[in-house]
Write an enzyme that holds these catalytic residues in place. Structure first.
Site, PDB file in Angstrom:
ATOM      1  N   GLU D  36       0.831  -1.206   0.000  1.00 25.29           N
ATOM      2  CA  GLU D  36       0.000   0.000   0.000  1.00 25.29           C
ATOM      3  C   GLU D  36       0.863   1.252   0.000  1.00 25.29           C
ATOM      4  OE1 GLU D  36      -2.515  -0.782   3.393  1.00 25.29           O
ATOM      5  OE2 GLU D  36      -3.118  -2.689   2.518  1.00 25.29           O
ATOM      6  N   GLU D  67      -4.958  -6.498   2.561  1.00 27.20           N
ATOM      7  CA  GLU D  67      -3.800  -7.230   3.080  1.00 27.20           C
ATOM      8  C   GLU D  67      -3.848  -8.704   2.734  1.00 27.20           C
ATOM      9  OE1 GLU D  67      -5.532  -4.938   4.816  1.00 27.20           O
ATOM     10  OE2 GLU D  67      -4.035  -3.362   5.033  1.00 27.20           O
ATOM     11  N   PHE D  90       2.105  -1.813   8.763  1.00 31.62           N
ATOM     12  CA  PHE D  90       2.237  -1.980  10.214  1.00 31.62           C
ATOM     13  C   PHE D  90       2.009  -3.443  10.560  1.00 31.62           C
ATOM     14  CE2 PHE D  90       1.135   2.476   9.779  1.00 31.62           C
ATOM     15  CZ  PHE D  90       1.911   3.115  10.735  1.00 31.62           C
ATOM     16  N   ASP D  92       0.689  -4.524  12.987  1.00 32.58           N
ATOM     17  CA  ASP D  92      -0.656  -4.597  13.563  1.00 32.58           C
ATOM     18  C   ASP D  92      -1.686  -5.087  12.544  1.00 32.58           C
ATOM     19  OD1 ASP D  92      -0.300  -2.430  16.111  1.00 32.58           O
ATOM     20  OD2 ASP D  92       1.032  -2.174  14.416  1.00 32.58           O
ATOM     21  N   PHE D  93      -1.405  -4.899  11.264  1.00 34.38           N
ATOM     22  CA  PHE D  93      -2.366  -5.317  10.237  1.00 34.38           C
ATOM     23  C   PHE D  93      -2.226  -6.798   9.919  1.00 34.38           C
ATOM     24  CE2 PHE D  93      -1.776  -0.765   8.355  1.00 34.38           C
ATOM     25  CZ  PHE D  93      -2.308  -0.224   9.510  1.00 34.38           C
ATOM     26  N   HIS D 136      -1.618   0.538  16.149  1.00 34.48           N
ATOM     27  CA  HIS D 136      -0.485   0.868  15.270  1.00 34.48           C
ATOM     28  C   HIS D 136       0.835   0.836  16.033  1.00 34.48           C
ATOM     29  CE1 HIS D 136      -3.619   2.492  12.628  1.00 34.48           C
ATOM     30  NE2 HIS D 136      -2.728   2.594  11.668  1.00 34.48           N
TER      31      HIS D 136
HETATM   32  C1  LIG Z   1      -6.007  -2.593   7.681  1.00 32.76           C
HETATM   33  C2  LIG Z   1      -5.312  -1.313   7.407  1.00 32.76           C
HETATM   34  N1  LIG Z   1      -4.567  -1.206   6.301  1.00 32.76           N
HETATM   35  C3  LIG Z   1      -3.923  -0.057   6.028  1.00 32.76           C
HETATM   36  C4  LIG Z   1      -3.996   1.023   6.875  1.00 32.76           C
HETATM   37  C5  LIG Z   1      -3.220   2.322   6.617  1.00 32.76           C
HETATM   38  N2  LIG Z   1      -4.140   3.352   6.182  1.00 32.76           N
HETATM   39  C6  LIG Z   1      -4.665   4.253   7.033  1.00 32.76           C
HETATM   40  S1  LIG Z   1      -5.742   5.285   6.302  1.00 32.76           S
HETATM   41  C7  LIG Z   1      -5.526   4.544   4.810  1.00 32.76           C
HETATM   42  C8  LIG Z   1      -6.271   5.037   3.616  1.00 32.76           C
HETATM   43  C9  LIG Z   1      -7.739   4.829   3.753  1.00 32.76           C
HETATM   44  O1  LIG Z   1      -8.367   5.264   2.615  1.00 32.76           O
HETATM   45  P1  LIG Z   1      -9.929   5.502   2.604  1.00 32.76           P
HETATM   46  O2  LIG Z   1     -10.609   4.287   3.132  1.00 32.76           O
HETATM   47  O3  LIG Z   1     -10.318   5.934   1.250  1.00 32.76           O
HETATM   48  O4  LIG Z   1     -10.180   6.649   3.657  1.00 32.76           O
HETATM   49  P2  LIG Z   1      -9.701   8.172   3.588  1.00 32.76           P
HETATM   50  O5  LIG Z   1      -8.384   8.248   4.280  1.00 32.76           O
HETATM   51  O6  LIG Z   1      -9.613   8.560   2.164  1.00 32.76           O
HETATM   52  O7  LIG Z   1     -10.740   8.933   4.318  1.00 32.76           O
HETATM   53  C10 LIG Z   1      -4.600   3.518   4.902  1.00 32.76           C
HETATM   54  C11 LIG Z   1      -4.148   2.670   3.787  1.00 32.76           C
HETATM   55  C12 LIG Z   1      -4.778   0.853   8.031  1.00 32.76           C
HETATM   56  N3  LIG Z   1      -4.875   1.819   8.933  1.00 32.76           N
HETATM   57  N4  LIG Z   1      -5.433  -0.306   8.248  1.00 32.76           N
END
Ligand SMILES: Cc1ncc(C[n+]2csc(CCOP(=O)(O)OP(=O)(O)O)c2C)c(N)n1
Ligand SMILES: Cc1ncc(C[n+]2csc(CCOP(=O)(O)OP(=O)(O)O)c2C)c(N)n1
Ligand SMILES: [Mg+2]
Ligand SMILES: [Mg+2]
Lengths: 334, 325, 325, 334
Positions: D36, D67, D90, D92-93, D136
């Protein structure tokens, strides 16, 4: 009903589970059960037999094959006033819902500063010995016990299967009840009334004077057999069924070791990284001066569970493995 | 049928105030973060205020929501109080989570806000569980699940959506499609343009609304929520929107994942500006009344920040509290 | 464009033989299990033979498949040999997995069969990875991913399908919709009738074929596989089918999850009976030729079972082998 | 390029990771990277900066937030001739993809009787200390080390970050490389050439005579600081960076304990059920007669990681925690 000769009633492990679920459903109007094939089919191991018939489709739900969905359902429902009983057919499927278990169910209360309460009971089946190979035979309690926020118990007898499920359901915390597929047909005395086996309390299933075996699950029975064999070499082993792995009853274990001076931890899970390491470490931390020998550990070799019965039976630890390990630990000949 | 909330002038004014509250809260939080007063990661909701305001206009405290890592706006719209919110962001003992959660876990069970979530896709199964509970407990409450376009690719949403449709649960899946998951554009994370296209595959309606227009969101949500309350099951409500700040924090990381033109295009569609223009045009609120809202909100925020600043840090002895009931 | 396999008489005969092979293998395995010679769980493919035969008619050894817990038929259609298959089911050292895998993990990398899988939904992400590899390594190979209607509710499929469509990977998602996940009917596990309805939500075509008709499967697969090989991305190919035996093993558990009428309805549509009727009708195979196939297959199976029976058990010292490369 | 004064080159931990990935991509034509936000954005922690530019979008992929999909992609691609470098932002994921990690990636080779080879490198970030709260900030190495089929390493220095990633990528087995978010800015000497830090070999980072601290990750630095403090009480502690948690270099640890007679295992993970239990259990098993005191353990308290900096800094073990534990273990007065 008590039987005619007024002997204590015998029940199989699987029927004890069934009775426990019925008891909980009766006692708790906000309890519902959800899982794959637990409704119409009564569960793949039959411990849900008749329960949907008794309590109706409003209380017992067949779910899609969606483990994340099932655990998430439990989290959301529990946080809003229900007392879910979730079914995860095999503990091996924990990988599918580990986020929901580890990051939501276990942590929500803490992350929210104590404001959420999650009275979730999660039932799941562990263990090898049924030729189900690497993805249906694991013992993964170590993953779960490392997670603050969860309680983890494991039932070695029909009576504890019933008592621990009822205790889990009465507990306001998420409790994972691990059951053993190889014990399903085991018969044992099971009280008919509703009772809770206290979570956090180990059970001395065989008192002994000069050796301590701490174990859980199916291995409790192997340990008892081993203890009987060891008795012939003059070793009188105390067998402790830890029963509650989180919280763990360190006190009972240490009291035993102070008396016996020698100890072993035995579990079916892979030895490396298993919970046996934690227990052995605790014993030597808290009873170092009492120990006459290093704490021994028995667990599965460092390999996935093999399919072929000849491999599997050599893989899974049993009474012989325990006896052999004790002999080598104490340098007892033949 | 349930009585739905009508779009009265009072409701419009409430929605306006709500958007202003969120905007000002977020701008303030951003500054406090840059000043080093708020630790950790802060995902601001600026630009997306119309969604929380439009959806939450229909919800009572007994209705539940699940939120995302970008959760302040949802909590404010659900009735969250600035003082306890800022206190939480500061990590203070008086915060909604006693300082244990912070921005990514801000929540309040009494308001039916079942938590921001640090796990993308963490919310949908939980919202489905709350909806299940609403039905099981024979209430007419509904759960609204906010999630992003990026989150729409997590398996958790799939499992939850299927289960919700199967059990006809009172839940609305609100997709806040801001075109990006972090720095990855929608075109680089899915081969579809409309997340709502996925609804049919679960057997639920998929509806698309302009997420920069609070009234459009309000109307879309009205129908979806009415459907849910009536026992007709879930809806996927996709709101097209944009975030004005960076994925995390305020300023961009110097990344060129969004063009200036694109940002400008969307900023011209600022949900608050547009909304205020209409309010003025239709003589619902005069300029002075609008300004008064800003002043009140500013005062509320100032007091709240002060409350947070003056609040005590949690005592380290509380670390092992709140793990178990 | 790639040359696709044409439906010549030889191909039809191959498909017929393949279906007979699967049927006889499964029936034999079922008996051997009841006789206590095969330990563990056995999920038989009887009734669904048209799907494996119709799809695999298009694949070479270099194309890959991922299978399910119900995997024998897929392996046979991919070129799996009876002797090593039975040996594996018996847990013998000569089995495809040296007795370590058994029915639920039967596999052969040389044949591009990336494994049966004990995890429902385990296959789709792996098939997507194989398809990725085909594209990355600039081959024109395709990966076919078999999964059930029950598996369609797992998050893994969602994530894999989205990724495959996004990257335009050469993969075909073949849904073997037999109306049940274990003992739970499709109506009790999803609110839709056609799993193919989910394709659109990923940006790929969804096609439905009669899974009891090997020719229909063949034609559906031809198009999907051609599309994949041409670099146009994945397809969701749903095959409507039915399993004739129980979910696991041969006989029902005395459960009433399927009515006698339903079972009878589908048994009348036996894919082999139907196929043979057409073969005869169209004078492609005479009765004697058909019977010869059964005899040959019976002889092959007999020899294979003997091989398996006479093969040695693995040595316990091999338990810790094959964990690491 | 060597710097002008011919001093060994210094690099930050984050740049060492970056250099390692570049090296691997250069050395292995079938290597690709997927995760990602690792492409255009260079990863949320920047260790992918410039890598997509250098190797192109055909070798470096931004993936959807999926994931399970990412790990499954790696399994399927590795089994068919690629050498994937996967990124799990992370640790954590891990819960999101634990099935793919535990049941597919770790077990496929074994279940298939050795016929599948899975050269997957999975990079992930662990640890607390950045006010990122419970989801996290975890250290979950214990889950992974309990899984036969995986190798697990953890980098405490820039040099090892580079060397372990290269070693992981050259290994034909799945290797999980755990990196620490709080070390990203750490500077250290990093050779410019391509080199592999051997997997399975611990590193004695501070030789000492009469105490052994076994540790890994960020805690290596805390242990060194602690050792310096303890030196003032006349304790000359040997600090061992285990580095490779699976396989674990038991030999080096035991040799040290035989010399020092007193030992501690320290990690950032939750103490209960952490890998420290395994290591402590091994030490007392193999060096029982050499031990003058119980093996001590340091780890996080039994709670999720709290958000508030005051709580977090009291939660995360550090040099002071280590020193205090040693003092109480050896009954040394303040
Ligand atoms: C399971 C998981 N994978 C990856 C992340 C890292 N992460 C945090 S916010 C994000 C983007 C999320 O995108 P979206 O769902 O479109 O929400 P937005 O931030 O655009 O509001 C990512 C990849 C996470 N927190 N949890
Ligand atoms: C992750 C996971 N959940 C549950 C199971 C138990 N299980 C095995 S087969 C099966 C039903 C699968 O249904 P479907 O995908 O339709 O395949 P079919 O058996 O009908 O061919 C279930 C629930 C499993 N093996 N893996
Ligand atoms: Mg987004
Ligand atoms: Mg099915």
């Amino acid at each position: 009903m008590a039987d005619q000769n007024n002997k204590p009633r015998q029940l199989t492990y699987v029927m004890a589970i069934n009775e426990a679920i019925r008891t909980v459903m009766q006692e708790q109007p906000n309890a519902f059960a959800a899982g794959e094939d637990i409704g119409g089919a009564g569960g793949v191991y039959g411990y849900y037999n008749g329960i949907q018939e008794q309590f109706g489709t409003d209380r017992v739900y067949d779910t899609p094959i969606s483990e994340k969905g099932i655990v998430g359902l439990g989290v959301g429902a529990a946080a809003t006033g229900c007392r879910p009983i979730l079914d995860l057919m095999f503990i091996d499927f924990m990988g599918e819902c580990m986020d929901e278990v580890a990051n939501q169910l276990a942590k929500m209360r803490y992350m929210f500063g104590g404001s959420a309460t999650l009275p979730v009971t999660l039932l799941t089946m562990a263990g090898a010995g049924a030729s189900l190979a690497a993805q249906h035979s694991q013992s993964l309690e170590a993953w779960l016990c490392h997670l603050p926020g969860l309680k983890v118990v494991m039932a070695a007898t029909p009576a504890d299967a019933k008592g621990l499920i009822i205790a889990a359901a009465r507990d306001d915390n998420p409790v994972i009840v691990i059951m053993m597929k190889t014990l399903l047909a085991l018969n044992g005395e099971v009280p008919e009334d509703s009772y809770a086996t206290p979570i956090g309390k180990a059970n001395i299933v065989r008192p002994g004077e000069n050796y301590t075996i701490v174990t859980w699950g199916r291995m409790v029975h192997e340990a008892i057999t081993a203890a009987e064999q060891l008795a012939r070499s003059g070793l009188d082993a105390e067998v402790i069924d830890a029963r509650s792995l989180q919280p763990f009853d360190t006190e009972t274990v240490i009291a035993s070791v102070r008396k016996t001076h020698r100890a072993m931890v035995a579990h079916e899970a892979v030895r490396y990284g298993g919970l046996g390491g934690e227990v052995a470490a605790q014993i030597q931390e808290l009873a170092f001066d009492d120990l006459d020998a290093p704490v021994a550990r028995v667990g599965a070799p460092f390999a996935p569970v093999p399919f072929s019965p000849v491999l599997e039976s050599a893989y899974v630890p049993n009474a012989e493995t325990i006896v052999a390990e004790v002999r080598s630990q104490l340098r007892i000949e033949g | 049928m349930f009585v739905t909330v009508e779009l009265t002038n009072d409701v419009l004014k409430d929605m306006h105030r709500c958007m202003v509250q969120i905007r000002r809260f977020e701008e303030t939080a951003g500054k406090l973060m840059e000043d080093g007063k708020i630790p950790g990661a802060l995902h601001l909701y600026v630009g997306e205020e119309a969604i929380a305001s439009g959806v939450m206009a229909h919800l009572s405290k007994e209705d539940q929501i699940t939120s995302t890592h970008r959760g302040h706006g949802h909590l404010i719209a659900k009735g969250g109080e600035f003082d306890r919110m800022f206190a939480e962001l500061f990590g203070k003992a008086t915060g909604y989570c006693k300082g244990k959660g912070g921005s990514m876990h801000i929540s309040n069970m009494d308001l039916g806000m079942l938590g921001a979530n640090g796990i993308v896709g963490g919310g949908p199964p939980i919202a489905t569980g709350a909806a299940f509970s609403n039905k099981f407990r024979k209430t007419d409450n509904v759960a609204c699940c906010f999630f992003g376009d990026g989150a729409s690719n997590e398996g958790s949403l799939h499992e939850a959506a299927n289960m919700a449709a199967l059990f006809k649960l009172p839940v609305v899946f609100v997709c806040e499609n801001n075109g990006f998951g972090e720095y990855t554009s929608q075109a680089n994370h899915q081969a579809i343009v409309d997340v709502a296209d996925r609804a049919q595959g679960y057997g639920m309606p998929g509806v698309i609304v302009d997420g920069m227009d609070a009234v459009a969101v309000f109307e879309g949500a009205r129908e979806a929520i009415a459907r849910a309350r009536a026992g007709d099951g879930p809806t996927l409500l996709e709101c097209k929107t944009y975030r004005f700040y960076d994925h995390v924090g305020v300023r961009g990381m110097g990344l060129s994942y969004r063009s200036d033109e694109e940002v400008e295009f969307w900023k011209k569609r600022d949900p608050i500006d547009q909304f205020e223009a209409k309010l003025r045009e239709q003589n619902i609120m005069a300029e002075a009344e609008i300004q008064a809202v800003y002043e009140q909100v500013a005062a509320e925020i100032e007091a709240a920040v002060q409350f947070a600043e003056e609040s005590p840090m949690p005592d380290p002895s509380t670390i092992t509290e709140d793990v178990y009931a």
